[in-house]
Design a protein around this motif. Structure first.
Motif: not given
Length: 222
Positions: A22-31, A126-129, A179-183
């Motif tokens: 999730l840290t990496e996903a948020l970093t990509r989304a904030l880039a 951008d990101v879904v948990v 854009r990014q999703a994590l199960f």
């Protein structure tokens, strides 16, 4: 879209690995220097993940928080997904109120609450948990439910099989369009549902084709 290969880890590595992802996903989304959005879920596993995520050095003032689903209870109710996120992530980070967009599950007019939440959502998350139940449900999208056929609405009030029955949930067009999703899946009780998803059965969780799956060995089985 081909499904990414699942990431299988030891039980003790599940929480830190998910927090890292999730840290990496948020970093990509904030880039790009702008804001980003993340939709949170409840569940037993997410609280420890959110606690670890709260320790990550990110520009949290540029993150807007949404929810994948919510039980129709007040925000201070023990079953509230918002309360879980508030206690484990939002309050520890000192997130400003205007960055948090909770589902107002306590409202008497649930359909109006769903439509109002639709108006708050960004065009694309951008990101879904996400988590998965033993029946293969995710968010509050349950096997066989008519809401699985929804193409236009982005948020619905639905009835689930467990109390409290009424829920608000994002719909498949929103979740599958993220854009990014994590199960994150743990425990032997999820093993059969994991097997069915990976075998291509049409369970709600299987509909989020772009999602990355992180699971412990008990859930992964063989």
């Amino acid at each position: 879209m081909s499904r990414p290969a699942p990431i299988v880890v030891e039980a003790e590595a599940l929480v830190p690995r998910a927090a890292e992802w999730l840290t990496e996903a948020l970093t990509r989304a904030l880039a790009g220097g702008g804001r980003c959005s993340i939709a949170l879920s409840g569940g037993k596993t997410t609280g420890p993940i959110y606690r670890q995520l709260a320790g990550k050095d990110l520009p949290w003032e540029r993150v807007d928080f949404y929810f994948a689903d919510e039980r129709c209870v007040p925000p201070d109710h023990p079953e509230s997904n918002y309360l879980l996120a508030e206690e484990t992530l939002l309050r520890p980070l000192g997130i400003k109120r205007e960055q948090v967009h909770r589902m107002e599950g306590e409202r008497e007019d649930r359909d109006a609450a769903a439509r109002d939440y639709e108006a708050l959502l960004p065009p694309v998350l951008d990101v879904v948990v996400l988590g998965m139940g033993e029946d293969g449900h995710t968010a509050s999208l349950f096997p066989g439910g008519s809401e699985l056929q929804e193409k236009e609405r982005r948020v619905l009030a639905v009835v689930g099989p467990k109390p409290p029955p009424w829920r608000l949930t994002l719909t498949l067009p929103v979740l599958s369009g993220a854009r990014q999703a994590l199960f994150v899946v743990s425990g032997a009780g999820k093993r059969d549902a994991v097997r069915r998803v990976l075998a291509g059965e049409d369970l709600p969780s299987a509909r989020i084709a772009q999602a990355v799956w992180i699971m412990d060995r008990a859930a992964a089985g063989q």
